[in-house]
Design a protein around this motif. Structure first.
Motif, PDB file in Angstrom:
ATOM      1  N   GLN A   1      23.983 -13.124  71.458  1.00  0.00           N
ATOM      2  CA  GLN A   1      23.988 -14.154  70.440  1.00  0.00           C
ATOM      3  C   GLN A   1      22.640 -14.168  69.735  1.00  0.00           C
ATOM      4  N   VAL A   2      22.620 -14.828  68.581  1.00  0.00           N
ATOM      5  CA  VAL A   2      21.403 -14.904  67.797  1.00  0.00           C
ATOM      6  C   VAL A   2      20.451 -15.899  68.447  1.00  0.00           C
ATOM      7  N   GLN A   3      19.204 -15.479  68.577  1.00  0.00           N
ATOM      8  CA  GLN A   3      18.158 -16.366  69.080  1.00  0.00           C
ATOM      9  C   GLN A   3      16.930 -16.258  68.195  1.00  0.00           C
ATOM     10  N   LEU A   4      16.389 -17.406  67.836  1.00  0.00           N
ATOM     11  CA  LEU A   4      15.138 -17.486  67.109  1.00  0.00           C
ATOM     12  C   LEU A   4      14.196 -18.360  67.936  1.00  0.00           C
ATOM     13  N   VAL A   5      13.052 -17.809  68.301  1.00  0.00           N
ATOM     14  CA  VAL A   5      12.133 -18.525  69.186  1.00  0.00           C
ATOM     15  C   VAL A   5      10.776 -18.655  68.505  1.00  0.00           C
ATOM     16  N   GLU A   6      10.439 -19.903  68.173  1.00  0.00           N
ATOM     17  CA  GLU A   6       9.156 -20.158  67.514  1.00  0.00           C
ATOM     18  C   GLU A   6       8.048 -20.379  68.539  1.00  0.00           C
ATOM     19  N   SER A   7       6.830 -20.081  68.127  1.00  0.00           N
ATOM     20  CA  SER A   7       5.659 -20.353  68.943  1.00  0.00           C
ATOM     21  C   SER A   7       4.457 -20.510  68.031  1.00  0.00           C
ATOM     22  N   GLY A   8       3.364 -21.029  68.585  1.00  0.00           N
ATOM     23  CA  GLY A   8       2.125 -21.108  67.832  1.00  0.00           C
ATOM     24  C   GLY A   8       1.750 -22.486  67.321  1.00  0.00           C
ATOM     25  N   GLY A   9       2.624 -23.456  67.529  1.00  0.00           N
ATOM     26  CA  GLY A   9       2.291 -24.804  67.095  1.00  0.00           C
ATOM     27  C   GLY A   9       1.205 -25.410  67.958  1.00  0.00           C
ATOM     28  N   GLY A  10       0.744 -26.589  67.551  1.00  0.00           N
ATOM     29  CA  GLY A  10      -0.274 -27.270  68.324  1.00  0.00           C
ATOM     30  C   GLY A  10      -0.968 -28.346  67.531  1.00  0.00           C
ATOM     31  N   LEU A  11      -2.082 -28.813  68.069  1.00  0.00           N
ATOM     32  CA  LEU A  11      -2.896 -29.851  67.444  1.00  0.00           C
ATOM     33  C   LEU A  11      -4.126 -29.209  66.824  1.00  0.00           C
ATOM     34  N   VAL A  12      -4.370 -29.527  65.568  1.00  0.00           N
ATOM     35  CA  VAL A  12      -5.514 -28.945  64.868  1.00  0.00           C
ATOM     36  C   VAL A  12      -6.131 -30.015  63.980  1.00  0.00           C
ATOM     37  N   GLN A  13      -7.419 -29.916  63.737  1.00  0.00           N
ATOM     38  CA  GLN A  13      -8.084 -30.857  62.836  1.00  0.00           C
ATOM     39  C   GLN A  13      -7.823 -30.476  61.389  1.00  0.00           C
ATOM     40  N   ALA A  14      -7.909 -31.452  60.532  1.00  0.00           N
ATOM     41  CA  ALA A  14      -7.758 -31.200  59.104  1.00  0.00           C
ATOM     42  C   ALA A  14      -8.742 -30.127  58.662  1.00  0.00           C
ATOM     43  N   GLY A  15      -8.238 -29.211  57.835  1.00  0.00           N
ATOM     44  CA  GLY A  15      -9.036 -28.087  57.379  1.00  0.00           C
ATOM     45  C   GLY A  15      -8.892 -26.847  58.235  1.00  0.00           C
ATOM     46  N   GLY A  16      -8.247 -27.000  59.376  1.00  0.00           N
ATOM     47  CA  GLY A  16      -8.077 -25.888  60.287  1.00  0.00           C
ATOM     48  C   GLY A  16      -6.885 -25.001  59.953  1.00  0.00           C
ATOM     49  N   SER A  17      -6.651 -24.037  60.824  1.00  0.00           N
ATOM     50  CA  SER A  17      -5.592 -23.057  60.611  1.00  0.00           C
ATOM     51  C   SER A  17      -4.744 -22.881  61.865  1.00  0.00           C
ATOM     52  N   LEU A  18      -3.510 -22.497  61.656  1.00  0.00           N
ATOM     53  CA  LEU A  18      -2.604 -22.109  62.736  1.00  0.00           C
ATOM     54  C   LEU A  18      -1.738 -20.965  62.234  1.00  0.00           C
ATOM     55  N   ARG A  19      -1.270 -20.138  63.158  1.00  0.00           N
ATOM     56  CA  ARG A  19      -0.293 -19.120  62.805  1.00  0.00           C
ATOM     57  C   ARG A  19       0.927 -19.308  63.681  1.00  0.00           C
ATOM     58  N   LEU A  20       2.046 -19.534  63.037  1.00  0.00           N
ATOM     59  CA  LEU A  20       3.319 -19.655  63.735  1.00  0.00           C
ATOM     60  C   LEU A  20       4.011 -18.298  63.782  1.00  0.00           C
TER      61      LEU A  20
ATOM     62  N   GLY B   1      15.827 -21.869  64.995  1.00  0.00           N
ATOM     63  CA  GLY B   1      15.082 -21.948  66.226  1.00  0.00           C
ATOM     64  C   GLY B   1      15.029 -23.379  66.726  1.00  0.00           C
ATOM     65  N   GLN B   2      14.344 -23.555  67.845  1.00  0.00           N
ATOM     66  CA  GLN B   2      14.261 -24.873  68.452  1.00  0.00           C
ATOM     67  C   GLN B   2      13.141 -25.713  67.847  1.00  0.00           C
ATOM     68  N   GLY B   3      12.279 -25.088  67.110  1.00  0.00           N
ATOM     69  CA  GLY B   3      11.180 -25.791  66.457  1.00  0.00           C
ATOM     70  C   GLY B   3       9.901 -25.778  67.267  1.00  0.00           C
ATOM     71  N   THR B   4       8.788 -25.881  66.557  1.00  0.00           N
ATOM     72  CA  THR B   4       7.479 -25.973  67.196  1.00  0.00           C
ATOM     73  C   THR B   4       6.687 -27.066  66.483  1.00  0.00           C
ATOM     74  N   GLN B   5       6.047 -27.922  67.250  1.00  0.00           N
ATOM     75  CA  GLN B   5       5.345 -29.072  66.682  1.00  0.00           C
ATOM     76  C   GLN B   5       3.974 -28.658  66.164  1.00  0.00           C
ATOM     77  N   VAL B   6       3.687 -29.079  64.944  1.00  0.00           N
ATOM     78  CA  VAL B   6       2.356 -28.926  64.354  1.00  0.00           C
ATOM     79  C   VAL B   6       1.832 -30.327  64.049  1.00  0.00           C
ATOM     80  N   THR B   7       0.679 -30.639  64.603  1.00  0.00           N
ATOM     81  CA  THR B   7       0.056 -31.940  64.369  1.00  0.00           C
ATOM     82  C   THR B   7      -1.343 -31.717  63.832  1.00  0.00           C
ATOM     83  N   VAL B   8      -1.618 -32.318  62.673  1.00  0.00           N
ATOM     84  CA  VAL B   8      -2.927 -32.178  62.030  1.00  0.00           C
ATOM     85  C   VAL B   8      -3.604 -33.537  62.052  1.00  0.00           C
ATOM     86  N   SER B   9      -4.744 -33.597  62.702  1.00  0.00           N
ATOM     87  CA  SER B   9      -5.476 -34.861  62.793  1.00  0.00           C
ATOM     88  C   SER B   9      -6.508 -34.950  61.673  1.00  0.00           C
ATOM     89  N   SER B  10      -6.735 -36.187  61.245  1.00  0.00           N
ATOM     90  CA  SER B  10      -7.695 -36.391  60.140  1.00  0.00           C
ATOM     91  C   SER B  10      -9.104 -36.609  60.678  1.00  0.00           C
TER      92      SER B  10
END
Length: 112
Positions: free
Chosen positions: A1-20, A103-112
């Protein structure tokens, strides 16, 4: 079956970077368009970026110039590089193909 698996989310400060990353299986990845969506609390899911099988890309106005979508067909993986993040980017990020498989989703939280 089809599976999509996300990764790379997290908590980062404003101005920062993430790669999903989104690893796909069960599909002929190189033939499929891929996309990233996001959904913030109390808001509808929205398209963030998309990439065709040929590598053409498109972006929501809110992320143009800050986010970059790319794909590695050898790894059956689609990426979302997110730079200059701001609190308005806080959401659950989902990858999808043809808006049929998700996919199931990955949480991205950006703090100010």
């Amino acid at each position: 079956q089809v599976q999509l698996v996300e990764s790379g989310g997290g908590l980062v400060q404003a101005g920062g970077s993430l790669r999903l990353s989104c690893a796909a299986s069960g599909i002929i990845f190189r033939l499929n368009p891929m996309a990233w969506y996001r959904q913030a609390p109390g808001k509808q899911r929205e398209l963030v970026a998309r990439i065709t099988s040929g590598g053409s890309t498109g972006y929501a106005d809110s992320v143009k110039g800050r986010f970059t979508i790319s794909r590695d067909n050898a790894k059956s993986t689609v990426y979302l590089q997110m730079n200059s993040l701001n609190p308005e980017d806080t959401a659950v990020y989902y990858c999808s193909t043809m808006s049929i498989y998700w996919g199931q989703g990955t949480q991205v939280t950006v703090s100010s």
